[in-house]
Write a protein that holds these residues in place. Sequence first.
Motif, PDB file in Angstrom:
ATOM      1  N   TYR A  28      54.444  66.927  46.324  1.00  0.00           N
ATOM      2  CA  TYR A  28      53.609  67.231  45.538  1.00  0.00           C
ATOM      3  C   TYR A  28      54.276  68.682  44.685  1.00  0.00           C
ATOM      4  N   TYR A  29      53.547  68.918  43.605  1.00  0.00           N
ATOM      5  CA  TYR A  29      53.870  70.229  43.017  1.00  0.00           C
ATOM      6  C   TYR A  29      53.752  71.418  43.978  1.00  0.00           C
ATOM      7  N   ASP A  30      52.640  71.568  44.771  1.00  0.00           N
ATOM      8  CA  ASP A  30      52.695  72.838  45.303  1.00  0.00           C
ATOM      9  C   ASP A  30      53.707  72.767  46.586  1.00  0.00           C
ATOM     10  N   GLY A  31      54.552  71.793  46.638  1.00  0.00           N
ATOM     11  CA  GLY A  31      55.422  71.767  47.691  1.00  0.00           C
ATOM     12  C   GLY A  31      55.100  71.166  49.126  1.00  0.00           C
ATOM     13  N   THR A  32      53.814  70.769  49.090  1.00  0.00           N
ATOM     14  CA  THR A  32      53.366  69.625  50.114  1.00  0.00           C
ATOM     15  C   THR A  32      53.921  68.264  49.990  1.00  0.00           C
ATOM     16  N   ARG A  33      54.314  67.866  51.423  1.00  0.00           N
ATOM     17  CA  ARG A  33      54.952  66.437  51.561  1.00  0.00           C
ATOM     18  C   ARG A  33      54.167  65.635  52.114  1.00  0.00           C
ATOM     19  N   LEU A  34      54.122  64.234  51.802  1.00  0.00           N
ATOM     20  CA  LEU A  34      53.344  63.296  52.430  1.00  0.00           C
ATOM     21  C   LEU A  34      54.248  62.557  53.234  1.00  0.00           C
ATOM     22  N   TYR A  35      54.120  62.487  54.585  1.00  0.00           N
ATOM     23  CA  TYR A  35      54.897  61.666  55.411  1.00  0.00           C
ATOM     24  C   TYR A  35      54.078  60.328  56.025  1.00  0.00           C
ATOM     25  N   ILE A  36      54.827  59.219  56.193  1.00  0.00           N
ATOM     26  CA  ILE A  36      53.975  58.202  56.775  1.00  0.00           C
ATOM     27  C   ILE A  36      54.858  57.750  57.819  1.00  0.00           C
TER      28      ILE A  36
END
Length: 73
Positions: A28-36
């Motif tokens: 995401y733009y705020d640097g948050t990463r989504l891992y599954i």
Amino acid sequence: MTPGIQRFFQQFGIDPRKDGEVWKAAEYYDGTRLYIVDYRFVGNIQDADQLAWIEIDDAKFSLTNYPIYRYRR
């Protein structure tokens, strides 16, 4: 891993130290990463194909009946 997440895994007999399939789903733009992470276990969810998202601490989980092996009759 928090105690709440440990209890969730123990409830289903999932050992998170064993291999799981991990992949980055989004950034995401705020640097948050989504891992599954996919963990496999024996059994299935009765009366449903999938359970809605379950939030525990800072994590979200979903359980899905996903047939990996198909048996011939």
